[in-house]
Motif scaffolding. Structure first.
Motif, short mmCIF file in Angstrom:
data_model
loop_
_atom_site.label_atom_id
_atom_site.label_comp_id
_atom_site.label_asym_id
_atom_site.label_seq_id
_atom_site.Cartn_x
_atom_site.Cartn_y
_atom_site.Cartn_z
N GLN A 121 -3.21 12.46 -11.14
CA GLN A 121 -4.46 11.99 -10.53
C GLN A 121 -5.05 10.79 -11.28
N THR A 122 -5.09 10.87 -12.62
CA THR A 122 -5.75 9.82 -13.39
C THR A 122 -5.00 8.51 -13.30
N VAL A 123 -3.71 8.55 -13.66
CA VAL A 123 -2.90 7.33 -13.61
C VAL A 123 -2.76 6.85 -12.17
N GLY A 124 -2.66 7.80 -11.23
CA GLY A 124 -2.57 7.43 -9.81
C GLY A 124 -3.81 6.71 -9.35
N GLY A 125 -4.98 7.16 -9.83
CA GLY A 125 -6.22 6.47 -9.48
C GLY A 125 -6.26 5.06 -10.02
N LEU A 126 -5.77 4.87 -11.24
CA LEU A 126 -5.71 3.53 -11.82
C LEU A 126 -4.73 2.65 -11.05
N MET A 127 -3.60 3.24 -10.61
CA MET A 127 -2.62 2.48 -9.82
C MET A 127 -3.24 2.00 -8.52
N ASN A 128 -3.94 2.91 -7.83
CA ASN A 128 -4.57 2.54 -6.57
C ASN A 128 -5.65 1.49 -6.78
N ALA A 129 -6.37 1.59 -7.91
CA ALA A 129 -7.40 0.59 -8.21
C ALA A 129 -6.77 -0.78 -8.46
N THR A 130 -5.59 -0.78 -9.12
CA THR A 130 -4.95 -2.04 -9.47
C THR A 130 -4.28 -2.69 -8.28
N SER A 132 0.82 -1.20 0.00
CA SER A 132 0.00 0.00 0.00
C SER A 132 0.86 1.26 0.00
N PHE A 133 1.93 1.26 0.80
CA PHE A 133 2.83 2.41 0.89
C PHE A 133 3.51 2.67 -0.45
N ALA A 134 4.04 1.63 -1.09
CA ALA A 134 4.73 1.79 -2.37
C ALA A 134 3.76 2.25 -3.46
N THR A 135 2.53 1.76 -3.42
CA THR A 135 1.52 2.17 -4.40
C THR A 135 1.20 3.65 -4.26
N GLU A 136 1.03 4.13 -3.02
CA GLU A 136 0.74 5.54 -2.80
C GLU A 136 1.91 6.42 -3.23
N GLU A 137 3.14 5.98 -2.94
CA GLU A 137 4.31 6.74 -3.34
C GLU A 137 4.41 6.86 -4.86
N LEU A 138 4.14 5.77 -5.57
CA LEU A 138 4.23 5.78 -7.02
C LEU A 138 3.09 6.55 -7.65
N SER A 139 1.88 6.36 -7.14
CA SER A 139 0.72 7.05 -7.72
C SER A 139 0.80 8.55 -7.53
N ALA A 140 1.47 9.01 -6.46
CA ALA A 140 1.62 10.45 -6.22
C ALA A 140 2.47 11.10 -7.30
N THR A 145 2.40 14.07 7.07
CA THR A 145 3.51 13.12 7.06
C THR A 145 4.80 13.86 6.76
N GLU A 146 5.92 13.18 6.77
CA GLU A 146 7.20 13.81 6.56
C GLU A 146 7.47 14.10 5.09
N GLY A 147 6.63 13.70 4.21
CA GLY A 147 6.84 13.96 2.80
C GLY A 147 7.06 12.66 2.03
N LYS A 148 7.09 12.79 0.72
CA LYS A 148 7.28 11.64 -0.14
C LYS A 148 8.70 11.12 -0.01
N ILE A 149 8.84 9.83 0.05
CA ILE A 149 10.13 9.19 0.32
C ILE A 149 10.69 8.53 -0.92
N LEU A 150 9.88 7.77 -1.65
CA LEU A 150 10.35 6.99 -2.78
C LEU A 150 10.14 7.71 -4.10
N GLY A 151 11.15 7.65 -4.95
CA GLY A 151 10.99 8.12 -6.31
C GLY A 151 10.29 7.07 -7.15
N PRO A 152 9.97 7.38 -8.41
CA PRO A 152 9.26 6.41 -9.26
C PRO A 152 9.99 5.09 -9.41
N VAL A 153 11.32 5.14 -9.62
CA VAL A 153 12.08 3.90 -9.80
C VAL A 153 12.10 3.09 -8.52
N ALA A 154 12.39 3.75 -7.39
CA ALA A 154 12.44 3.05 -6.10
C ALA A 154 11.08 2.45 -5.75
N ALA A 155 10.00 3.21 -6.00
CA ALA A 155 8.66 2.70 -5.70
C ALA A 155 8.31 1.51 -6.59
#
Length: 433
Positions: free
Chosen positions: A112-121, A100-108, A259-269
C-alpha cells in the motif's frame, strides 16, 4: 485422465492445442499454458506474447496505438505542423492509458505505501513529461497552462461528469465528506500559493526593479513547502489516518475483483513503464515542437492549447475510469480520482516543475497571470461548496460542467499577449486611469 477432466493436459499435447481447448480456463489462469512447457524457447515467447496481448486488450482506447508510429514518423520526417500535432496528440491518449495500467499493475505488487508513492509519481506522468519537454524549450506559458488546465479539468469536468453519471440512476449520491473536505482544503492551500505571487507581483512591479527575482525566490520557497505538505498528506492517507480512507480502499478492491486479475509481474510492469515513458517523451517532443506553428496557422492561443487540449490527452483514460465508477455509485473512489488527481498536480507536479526549472535555469514560477489565478480561485470555491455536504446530484454535476465550459470559452478568446491585468483591476477599484 483425471488431470484432463480438470482442464489439465498431457505433456505431449501441443501448445496451440492446449491454448485452444483451455480458452475459458486461461482467463482465470493466464500463465498455465506458458509455464507447463519445459522448453524455455517455447515457454518464454508464448508468455511474452500472451502478456502483451492481455495488456493491449486491457482498454478499448488502445486501438489508437496505431497513431504512435504514425506520429513519430510524421515528426521525424518533418511533415507539416498540423498533421504532426494531430497524430501525436491522438497517440498520447492510448500511451497515457498504458502508463496508468502499468503503474497500477506494479503498485499492486509493492504494497500500500510504496504503491501509493508509485501512483503519486506516475499518476500524472504524461502531464509531467509534456511539461518537462515544454520547460526545456522555454515554453513557460505552455507549462503553466497545462498545469492549471489539468487541475480545472479534474475538479470541474471530471467531477461534473461523475455527479451527472451517478445522478442518472439515483436522486442523490453520498460520499465521505471528511476525506473530500481534507482534499478540498489542500486545494485551497495550493490556490493560495498562486494568489500570493500574483498579488505580490502587482505590488512590486511599480516599486521594485528586482520584481522577477523576488517572485522566483518566493516561488522556490513555496514549491518546497508544497512538496512537504504533499508528503505529509501521503503519510496522513496511508498511515496515520488510513482508517478514513477505508471506503476508498474497499471500492478499489471491488473494482479489481471485477477485472480478470493482475496480468503483469513486477519485471514486466517495470519494462512496460520504461518503454511507454520513452514513447510518451518522443511523442511529446514532436507535439510541443509543433505548437508554435499551430498557433500561427490555426489562430489558437498557447494558453488554450495548454489549458484545454493537453489535459484532455493526459487524463482521458483516468476521466473514463472516474465516470464509470461513479455510475456504479462508488462515489468515494470517483472523488478520490477526480480531486486526488488535481491535488497531485497542485501539490506535487507543479512545485516539482518549479524546482526543476530552477535546476535547468528556466524562470518557471508560481506567478500565473491574474485572470488565470482568479479562475482557479473561483473554481476551487465552487467545488468546495458542492462537496462540503457529502452529497451530490445531477444538477450539481451540471453546475461543474457549465463552469468548465464557460472557462474554456473564456480562454479560447484570451490572447497570449494579454499580459497581467493586475493594473487594470487596481484601476477599476481605485478609479485611476
Amino acid at each position: 485422465m483425471p488431470a484432463a477432466q480438470n482442464g489439465g493436459h498431457h505433456e505431449s499435447t501441443p501448445l496451440l492445442q492446449r491454448l485452444a481447448s483451455d480458452h475459458l480456463h486461461l482467463h482465470h489462469h493466464p500463465k498455465v499454458w506458458c509455464e507447463d512447457d519445459d522448453r524455455w524457447w517455447v515457454r518464454f515467447p508464448a508468455h511474452v506474447a500472451y502478456t502483451t496481448w492481455m495488456t493491449l486488450s486491457s482498454n478499448y482506447v488502445n486501438v489508437l496505438l496505431v497513431f504512435v508510429p504514425l506520429g513519430i514518423i510524421a515528426g521525424a520526417l518533418n511533415w507539416s505542423p498540423t498533421p504532426v500535432f494531430i497524430l501525436n496528440f491522438i497517440a498520447i491518449i492510448p500511451l497515457a492509458a498504458l502508463l496508468s495500467f502499468a503503474t497500477e499493475e506494479l503498485s499492486a505488487k509493492l504494497g500500500q505505501t510504496v504503491g501509493g508513492l508509485m501512483n503519486a509519481t506516475f499518476g500524472n506522468a504524461v502531464e509531467l513529461i509534456v511539461s518537462i519537454v515544454a520547460l526545456r524549450n522555454g515554453e513557460i506559458r505552455i507549462v503553466q497552462s497545462s498545469m492549471l488546465g489539468s487541475i480545472l479539468s479534474n475538479i470541474l469536468l471530471v467531477l461534473g461528469c461523475c455527479f451527472v453519471a451517478s445522478g442518472l440512476k439515483r436522486s442523490e449520491s453520498h460520499f465521505n465528506e471528511t476525506v473530500a473536505s481534507t482534499m478540498s482544503s489542500l486545494m485551497a492551500v495550493s490556490c493560495a500559493s498562486l494568489i500570493i505571487p500574483a498579488t505580490l507581483y502587482s505590488v512590486l512591479r511599480k516599486s521594485s526593479t528586482d520584481t522577477d527575482e523576488h517572485i522566483l525566490i518566493l516561488s522556490h520557497g513555496t514549491a518546497i513547502i508544497l512538496l512537504i505538505l504533499y508528503i505529509m498528506y501521503l503519510y496522513f492517507q496511508l498511515k496515520s489516518h488510513a482508517h478514513l480512507f477505508d471506503e476508498v480502499e474497499a471500492q478499489e478492491g471491488e473494482a479489481e475483483e471485477q477485472t480478470e486479475g493482475k496480468i503483469l509481474g513486477p519485471v514486466a510492469a517495470s519494462v512496460a513503464l520504461v518503454v511507454v515513458t520513452v514513447l510518451v517523451a518522443v511523442c511529446a517532443e514532436y507535439l510541443v515542437g509543433s505548437i508554435d506553428d499551430i498557433v500561427q496557422t490555426a489562430h489558437i492561443s498557447k494558453t488554450f492549447i495548454g489549458l484545454v487540449l493537453l489535459p484532455i490527452v493526459g487524463n482521458a483514460a483516468e476521466h473514463v475510469t472516474a465516470v464509470m465508477v461513479a455510475y456504479k455509485n462508488k462515489m468515494d473512489l470517483a472523488i478520490n480520482v477526480a480531486i486526488g488527481s488535481s491535488m497531485q498536480i497542485a501539490l506535487f507536479v507543479t512545485p516539482a516543475l518549479v524546482l526543476l526549472g530552477w535546476m535547468m535555469g528556466q524562470p518557471m514560477t508560481l506567478h500565473f497571470q491574474t485572470f488565470e489565478t482568479v479562475v482557479f480561485f473561483l473554481s476551487v470555491l465552487v467545488v468546495n461548496y458542492l462537496i462540503q455536504d457529502g452529497k451530490s446530484n445531477y444538477l450539481e454535476g451540471a453546475m461543474c460542467l457549465g463552469s468548465y465550459i464557460i472557462i474554456a470559452l473564456a480562454f479560447y478568446v484570451y490572447p497570449d499577449d494579454a499580459g497581467d491585468v493586475g493594473s487594470l483591476v487596481k484601476a477599476l477599484f481605485t478609479g485611476g486611469a
